[in-house]
Design an enzyme around this catalytic site. Structure first.
Site, PDB file in Angstrom:
ATOM      1  N   ARG A 170       0.821  -1.205   0.000  1.00  0.00           N
ATOM      2  CA  ARG A 170       0.000   0.000   0.000  1.00  0.00           C
ATOM      3  C   ARG A 170       0.860   1.262   0.000  1.00  0.00           C
ATOM      4  O   ARG A 170       0.554   2.235  -0.692  1.00  0.00           O
ATOM      5  CB  ARG A 170      -0.951  -0.015   1.197  1.00  0.00           C
ATOM      6  CG  ARG A 170      -2.106  -1.010   1.046  1.00  0.00           C
ATOM      7  CD  ARG A 170      -3.107  -0.855   2.168  1.00  0.00           C
ATOM      8  NE  ARG A 170      -2.564  -1.301   3.443  1.00  0.00           N
ATOM      9  CZ  ARG A 170      -2.594  -2.553   3.875  1.00  0.00           C
ATOM     10  NH1 ARG A 170      -3.117  -3.497   3.119  1.00  0.00           N
ATOM     11  NH2 ARG A 170      -2.096  -2.866   5.061  1.00  0.00           N
ATOM     12  N   ASP A 202      -0.328 -13.990  -1.297  1.00  0.00           N
ATOM     13  CA  ASP A 202      -0.479 -13.881   0.150  1.00  0.00           C
ATOM     14  C   ASP A 202      -1.461 -14.916   0.688  1.00  0.00           C
ATOM     15  O   ASP A 202      -1.178 -15.632   1.648  1.00  0.00           O
ATOM     16  CB  ASP A 202      -0.956 -12.473   0.486  1.00  0.00           C
ATOM     17  CG  ASP A 202      -0.825 -12.149   1.965  1.00  0.00           C
ATOM     18  OD1 ASP A 202       0.218 -12.463   2.552  1.00  0.00           O
ATOM     19  OD2 ASP A 202      -1.774 -11.571   2.529  1.00  0.00           O
ATOM     20  N   ASP A 240      -0.630 -18.225   2.969  1.00  0.00           N
ATOM     21  CA  ASP A 240      -1.276 -18.336   4.281  1.00  0.00           C
ATOM     22  C   ASP A 240      -1.783 -19.748   4.511  1.00  0.00           C
ATOM     23  O   ASP A 240      -1.700 -20.290   5.612  1.00  0.00           O
ATOM     24  CB  ASP A 240      -2.451 -17.356   4.382  1.00  0.00           C
ATOM     25  CG  ASP A 240      -1.994 -15.937   4.666  1.00  0.00           C
ATOM     26  OD1 ASP A 240      -0.813 -15.735   5.010  1.00  0.00           O
ATOM     27  OD2 ASP A 240      -2.827 -15.020   4.529  1.00  0.00           O
TER      28      ASP A 240
END
Length: 256
Positions: free
Chosen positions: A74, A87, A91
């Site tokens: 970001r 991501d 995970d």
């Protein structure tokens, strides 16, 4: 629940560190990969040997990469669907390693087949809980429910209990009972969450079909896994990725 409040707090705390990594030329993808590798190593090296305290310490040091990589993306303005996919996928790998480590301990030195089965159930149910939300979103449904136990709850409950149970090796009596209790809680909570999401998807699907159907959902019930693939990759982009529900498809939004 935990995800909503804890993520906002730790995001603020870790923002300076994320900025530091960016200045050093580290990419969000590199943080994601290193963080996952650290979690997997901590879980599969220490947990099967019953070294729960040190395993939890190692995992905790790396698990915050799940917040750092999204923060970095970001700040750098490089949030992407690829980042969200990477991501969320890693995970699942990390979660599998943690509960797999518990299962290996109880299958070996822990010598408890029941708890081994409970740990395996926690592993499998956690994956399926995430999948139900992603699959529902990929066919155009909002899946407007989080459920009793999301990923944050699964990890916090199991890792806190594991770390405390590891103090038994330092002479604290009776504390090792916390890990079995935690695994049972996660197993029951995951089963309830799975039920909540399945019921929600069924209701939303019935409402959508009654209103004229969901675009791209044709053939879903009979075509197995193939029917979801074309619809998921083209329509919403990020909605088929666990944790990206209704958002922008950025990494770091994992809540499942």
């Amino acid at each position: 629940m935990l995800n909503k409040y804890a993520r906002a707090f730790f995001t603020r705390v870790l923002t300076p560190f994320a900025a530091f990594l960016l200045r050093r030329g580290v990419s969000p993808d590199a943080v994601t990969l290193i963080g996952t590798a650290g979690v997997v190593a901590g879980a599969l090296v220490f947990f099967p040997r019953g070294e729960f305290f040190w395993g939890t310490i190692v995992i905790t040091l790396f698990v915050f990469s799940d917040l750092v990589d999204g923060n970095m993306a970001r700040q750098a303005g490089i949030s992407s669907r690829w980042g969200a996919f990477l991501d969320s996928t890693l995970d699942r790998v990390a979660d599998g390693a943690i509960f797999g480590g518990f299962a290996l301990w109880y299958a070996g030195g822990g010598d408890d087949n029941v708890l081994c089965a409970v740990a395996i159930f926690c592993l499998a149910s956690g994956q399926v809980v995430s999948y139900t939300k992603a699959r529902g979103e990929s066919i155009g449904l909002p899946v407007a429910v989080n459920g009793l136990v999301e990923r944050a709850e699964r990890l916090v409950v199991s890792l806190v209990a594991a770390g405390l149970a590891g103090l038994h090796g330092f002479g604290v009596p009776g504390i090792q009972v916390l890990l079995p209790i935690a695994l049972w809680l996660v197993a029951v909570g995951s089963a309830v969450t799975l039920g909540q999401r399945v019921v929600t998807v069924r209701r939303e699907a019935a409402e959508a079909d009654g209103a004229g159907g969901v675009p791209g959902a044709g053939g879903v019930s009979g075509a197995g896994g193939a029917s979801g693939t074309p619809g998921a990759s083209g329509a919403s982009g990020a909605s088929g990725t666990p944790g990206a529900s209704g958002a922008s498809g950025t990494r770091g939004s994992e809540a499942t």
